[in-house]
Motif scaffolding. Structure first.
Motif, PDB file in Angstrom:
ATOM      1  N   ILE A   1      43.182  -2.399 -45.575  1.00 40.20           N
ATOM      2  CA  ILE A   1      42.382  -1.885 -44.460  1.00 40.20           C
ATOM      3  C   ILE A   1      41.058  -1.324 -44.970  1.00 40.20           C
ATOM      4  CG2 ILE A   1      42.309  -0.181 -42.600  1.00 40.20           C
ATOM      5  CD1 ILE A   1      45.403  -0.599 -42.356  1.00 40.20           C
ATOM      6  N   LYS A   2      41.099  -0.604 -46.094  1.00 38.06           N
ATOM      7  CA  LYS A   2      39.863  -0.083 -46.683  1.00 38.06           C
ATOM      8  C   LYS A   2      38.903  -1.220 -47.018  1.00 38.06           C
ATOM      9  CE  LYS A   2      41.245   4.170 -49.053  1.00 38.06           C
ATOM     10  NZ  LYS A   2      41.419   4.800 -50.378  1.00 38.06           N
ATOM     11  N   ALA A   3      39.432  -2.276 -47.622  1.00 38.32           N
ATOM     12  CA  ALA A   3      38.598  -3.409 -48.016  1.00 38.32           C
ATOM     13  C   ALA A   3      37.952  -4.072 -46.806  1.00 38.32           C
ATOM     14  CB  ALA A   3      39.419  -4.423 -48.801  1.00 38.32           C
ATOM     15  N   LYS A   4      38.665  -4.146 -45.713  1.00 38.26           N
ATOM     16  CA  LYS A   4      38.087  -4.729 -44.502  1.00 38.26           C
ATOM     17  C   LYS A   4      36.905  -3.896 -44.015  1.00 38.26           C
ATOM     18  CE  LYS A   4      42.133  -7.274 -42.968  1.00 38.26           C
ATOM     19  NZ  LYS A   4      41.479  -8.575 -43.080  1.00 38.26           N
ATOM     20  N   PHE A   5      37.034  -2.580 -44.053  1.00 41.10           N
ATOM     21  CA  PHE A   5      35.923  -1.728 -43.635  1.00 41.10           C
ATOM     22  C   PHE A   5      34.740  -1.828 -44.605  1.00 41.10           C
ATOM     23  CE2 PHE A   5      39.151   0.531 -40.999  1.00 41.10           C
ATOM     24  CZ  PHE A   5      38.516   0.320 -39.780  1.00 41.10           C
ATOM     25  N   VAL A   6      35.006  -1.965 -45.896  1.00 37.21           N
ATOM     26  CA  VAL A   6      33.923  -2.170 -46.867  1.00 37.21           C
ATOM     27  C   VAL A   6      33.182  -3.459 -46.543  1.00 37.21           C
ATOM     28  CG1 VAL A   6      33.414  -2.702 -49.293  1.00 37.21           C
ATOM     29  CG2 VAL A   6      34.950  -0.805 -48.726  1.00 37.21           C
ATOM     30  N   SER A   7      33.914  -4.508 -46.244  1.00 33.40           N
ATOM     31  CA  SER A   7      33.314  -5.797 -45.903  1.00 33.40           C
ATOM     32  C   SER A   7      32.435  -5.693 -44.662  1.00 33.40           C
ATOM     33  CB  SER A   7      34.419  -6.829 -45.695  1.00 33.40           C
ATOM     34  OG  SER A   7      33.890  -8.077 -45.372  1.00 33.40           O
ATOM     35  N   ILE A   8      32.924  -4.962 -43.663  1.00 37.71           N
ATOM     36  CA  ILE A   8      32.158  -4.783 -42.426  1.00 37.71           C
ATOM     37  C   ILE A   8      30.908  -3.954 -42.703  1.00 37.71           C
ATOM     38  CG2 ILE A   8      32.209  -3.696 -40.143  1.00 37.71           C
ATOM     39  CD1 ILE A   8      35.347  -4.300 -40.268  1.00 37.71           C
ATOM     40  N   GLU A   9      31.076  -2.842 -43.392  1.00 38.08           N
ATOM     41  CA  GLU A   9      29.945  -1.944 -43.664  1.00 38.08           C
ATOM     42  C   GLU A   9      28.902  -2.585 -44.578  1.00 38.08           C
ATOM     43  OE1 GLU A   9      32.152   1.434 -45.029  1.00 38.08           O
ATOM     44  OE2 GLU A   9      32.873   1.849 -42.990  1.00 38.08           O
ATOM     45  N   SER A  10      29.322  -3.528 -45.401  1.00 36.89           N
ATOM     46  CA  SER A  10      28.398  -4.244 -46.285  1.00 36.89           C
ATOM     47  C   SER A  10      27.804  -5.477 -45.626  1.00 36.89           C
ATOM     48  CB  SER A  10      29.129  -4.657 -47.568  1.00 36.89           C
ATOM     49  OG  SER A  10      29.624  -3.527 -48.235  1.00 36.89           O
ATOM     50  N   GLU A  11      28.153  -5.691 -44.368  1.00 34.14           N
ATOM     51  CA  GLU A  11      27.677  -6.818 -43.571  1.00 34.14           C
ATOM     52  C   GLU A  11      28.047  -8.177 -44.154  1.00 34.14           C
ATOM     53  OE1 GLU A  11      23.526  -6.103 -42.781  1.00 34.14           O
ATOM     54  OE2 GLU A  11      23.981  -4.362 -41.532  1.00 34.14           O
ATOM     55  N   VAL A  12      29.191  -8.205 -44.836  1.00 35.37           N
ATOM     56  CA  VAL A  12      29.729  -9.481 -45.304  1.00 35.37           C
ATOM     57  C   VAL A  12      30.311 -10.240 -44.122  1.00 35.37           C
ATOM     58  CG1 VAL A  12      31.536 -10.533 -46.743  1.00 35.37           C
ATOM     59  CG2 VAL A  12      30.157  -8.624 -47.631  1.00 35.37           C
ATOM     60  N   GLU A  13      30.912  -9.481 -43.208  1.00 37.07           N
ATOM     61  CA  GLU A  13      31.477 -10.063 -42.004  1.00 37.07           C
ATOM     62  C   GLU A  13      31.480  -9.001 -40.906  1.00 37.07           C
ATOM     63  OE1 GLU A  13      35.505 -11.332 -42.852  1.00 37.07           O
ATOM     64  OE2 GLU A  13      35.903  -9.518 -43.974  1.00 37.07           O
ATOM     65  N   THR A  14      31.696  -9.455 -39.689  1.00 35.02           N
ATOM     66  CA  THR A  14      31.738  -8.535 -38.553  1.00 35.02           C
ATOM     67  C   THR A  14      33.137  -7.931 -38.436  1.00 35.02           C
ATOM     68  OG1 THR A  14      32.472 -10.207 -36.956  1.00 35.02           O
ATOM     69  CG2 THR A  14      30.065  -9.973 -37.291  1.00 35.02           C
ATOM     70  N   PHE A  15      33.253  -6.925 -37.592  1.00 35.51           N
ATOM     71  CA  PHE A  15      34.551  -6.318 -37.327  1.00 35.51           C
ATOM     72  C   PHE A  15      35.537  -7.384 -36.848  1.00 35.51           C
ATOM     73  CE2 PHE A  15      37.608  -4.464 -34.399  1.00 35.51           C
ATOM     74  CZ  PHE A  15      38.140  -3.438 -35.160  1.00 35.51           C
ATOM     75  N   GLU A  16      35.111  -8.193 -35.884  1.00 37.78           N
ATOM     76  CA  GLU A  16      36.004  -9.209 -35.325  1.00 37.78           C
ATOM     77  C   GLU A  16      36.406 -10.238 -36.377  1.00 37.78           C
ATOM     78  OE1 GLU A  16      33.303  -8.039 -33.777  1.00 37.78           O
ATOM     79  OE2 GLU A  16      34.141  -7.203 -31.933  1.00 37.78           O
ATOM     80  N   GLU A  17      35.460 -10.646 -37.227  1.00 39.06           N
ATOM     81  CA  GLU A  17      35.799 -11.612 -38.279  1.00 39.06           C
ATOM     82  C   GLU A  17      36.802 -11.010 -39.263  1.00 39.06           C
ATOM     83  OE1 GLU A  17      31.613 -14.146 -38.463  1.00 39.06           O
ATOM     84  OE2 GLU A  17      31.823 -12.305 -39.656  1.00 39.06           O
ATOM     85  N   SER A  18      36.572  -9.774 -39.642  1.00 38.62           N
ATOM     86  CA  SER A  18      37.434  -9.133 -40.627  1.00 38.62           C
ATOM     87  C   SER A  18      38.861  -8.941 -40.127  1.00 38.62           C
ATOM     88  CB  SER A  18      36.838  -7.787 -41.037  1.00 38.62           C
ATOM     89  OG  SER A  18      37.597  -7.206 -42.066  1.00 38.62           O
ATOM     90  N   PHE A  19      38.997  -8.526 -38.882  1.00 40.31           N
ATOM     91  CA  PHE A  19      40.309  -8.209 -38.332  1.00 40.31           C
ATOM     92  C   PHE A  19      40.862  -9.316 -37.432  1.00 40.31           C
ATOM     93  CE2 PHE A  19      38.830  -3.939 -39.466  1.00 40.31           C
ATOM     94  CZ  PHE A  19      39.957  -3.429 -40.083  1.00 40.31           C
ATOM     95  N   LEU A  20      40.236 -10.493 -37.408  1.00 38.93           N
ATOM     96  CA  LEU A  20      40.562 -11.542 -36.454  1.00 38.93           C
ATOM     97  C   LEU A  20      42.062 -11.832 -36.336  1.00 38.93           C
ATOM     98  CD1 LEU A  20      39.493 -13.629 -34.430  1.00 38.93           C
ATOM     99  CD2 LEU A  20      39.359 -15.250 -36.327  1.00 38.93           C
ATOM    100  N   ALA A  21      42.721 -12.065 -37.434  1.00 47.06           N
ATOM    101  CA  ALA A  21      44.145 -12.424 -37.368  1.00 47.06           C
ATOM    102  C   ALA A  21      44.998 -11.312 -36.792  1.00 47.06           C
ATOM    103  CB  ALA A  21      44.661 -12.796 -38.754  1.00 47.06           C
ATOM    104  N   HIS A  22      44.497 -10.084 -36.823  1.00 50.46           N
ATOM    105  CA  HIS A  22      45.271  -8.919 -36.395  1.00 50.46           C
ATOM    106  C   HIS A  22      44.878  -8.405 -35.012  1.00 50.46           C
ATOM    107  CE1 HIS A  22      46.906  -8.862 -40.413  1.00 50.46           C
ATOM    108  NE2 HIS A  22      45.684  -9.059 -40.842  1.00 50.46           N
ATOM    109  N   LEU A  23      43.892  -9.046 -34.374  1.00 55.28           N
ATOM    110  CA  LEU A  23      43.501  -8.631 -33.027  1.00 55.28           C
ATOM    111  C   LEU A  23      44.592  -9.005 -32.032  1.00 55.28           C
ATOM    112  CD1 LEU A  23      39.726  -9.667 -32.906  1.00 55.28           C
ATOM    113  CD2 LEU A  23      40.688  -7.388 -33.279  1.00 55.28           C
ATOM    114  N   VAL A  24      44.956  -8.065 -31.184  1.00 60.17           N
ATOM    115  CA  VAL A  24      45.976  -8.297 -30.163  1.00 60.17           C
ATOM    116  C   VAL A  24      45.288  -8.843 -28.921  1.00 60.17           C
ATOM    117  CG1 VAL A  24      47.784  -7.244 -28.747  1.00 60.17           C
ATOM    118  CG2 VAL A  24      47.403  -6.439 -31.095  1.00 60.17           C
ATOM    119  N   VAL A  25      45.827  -9.936 -28.396  1.00 65.50           N
ATOM    120  CA  VAL A  25      45.280 -10.552 -27.189  1.00 65.50           C
ATOM    121  C   VAL A  25      46.255 -10.312 -26.034  1.00 65.50           C
ATOM    122  CG1 VAL A  25      43.901 -12.260 -28.429  1.00 65.50           C
ATOM    123  CG2 VAL A  25      46.263 -12.799 -27.836  1.00 65.50           C
ATOM    124  N   PRO A  26      45.814 -10.543 -24.792  1.00 64.43           N
ATOM    125  CA  PRO A  26      46.733 -10.371 -23.664  1.00 64.43           C
ATOM    126  C   PRO A  26      48.038 -11.124 -23.910  1.00 64.43           C
ATOM    127  CG  PRO A  26      44.521 -10.715 -22.867  1.00 64.43           C
ATOM    128  CD  PRO A  26      44.473 -10.935 -24.360  1.00 64.43           C
TER     129      PRO A  26
END
Length: 158
Positions: free
Chosen positions: A98-123
């Motif tokens: 989880i920390k690494a995902k936030f580092v990636s987002i904050e470093s603009e390597v990827e967006t929040f949605e890209e980083s957490f895509l597989a874990h996003l809950v859909v309807p």
């Protein structure tokens, strides 16, 4: 090859608290932790998205806990201790993930949605990964792959 956090003494409850604090600092509005035999689930809401990590937990009856390296049966206390160690390591790995995902987002390597895509809950309550991974596996199994690039007008000749 060694495992991440091998030999850690950090209690699972402390790691859960660290994850909760990390999420709070990043703006999560809701968090929840649940555990049952064989898995733990971490939920949070952030940026109008619900995120779910489902982490398999080692089972107490696994041979690596009930037997030593020579195949001798461990005492109940030794088996419990070995399993608890594996759980501590698994939780530390989730925190690092989880920390690494936030580092990636904050470093603009990827967006929040890209980083957490597989874990996003859909309807419907499933994650994007739970929906997409079987389709990806089927595409590889059948050899029917979508094109790498979407259909378009071709390269610009500018």
């Amino acid at each position: 090859m060694g495992k991440y956090a091998a030999g850690t003494y950090v209690a699972v409850s402390k790691t859960e608290s660290e994850i909760k604090e990390l999420l709070r600092r990043r703006g999560a509005t809701r968090t929840a932790f649940a555990e049952e035999a064989g898995r733990a689930v971490v939920f949070f809401e952030l940026r109008d998205r619900r995120v779910q990590f489902t982490m398999p937990l080692p089972r107490a009856d696994e041979k690596r806990f009930t037997q030593d390296r020579r195949g001798n049966r461990r005492t109940t206390a030794a088996a419990t201790s070995a399993r608890e160690q594996a759980c501590r390591e698994r939780w530390r790995a989730l925190l690092l993930t989880i920390k690494a995902k936030f580092v990636s987002i904050e470093s603009e390597v990827e967006t929040f949605e890209e980083s957490f895509l597989a874990h996003l809950v859909v309807p419907g309550g499933k994650t994007v990964g739970q929906h997409a991974l079987p389709a990806v596996a089927e595409a590889y199994r059948t050899g029917t792959m979508p094109p790498l690039l979407p259909a378009g007008e071709g390269p610009s000749r500018g």
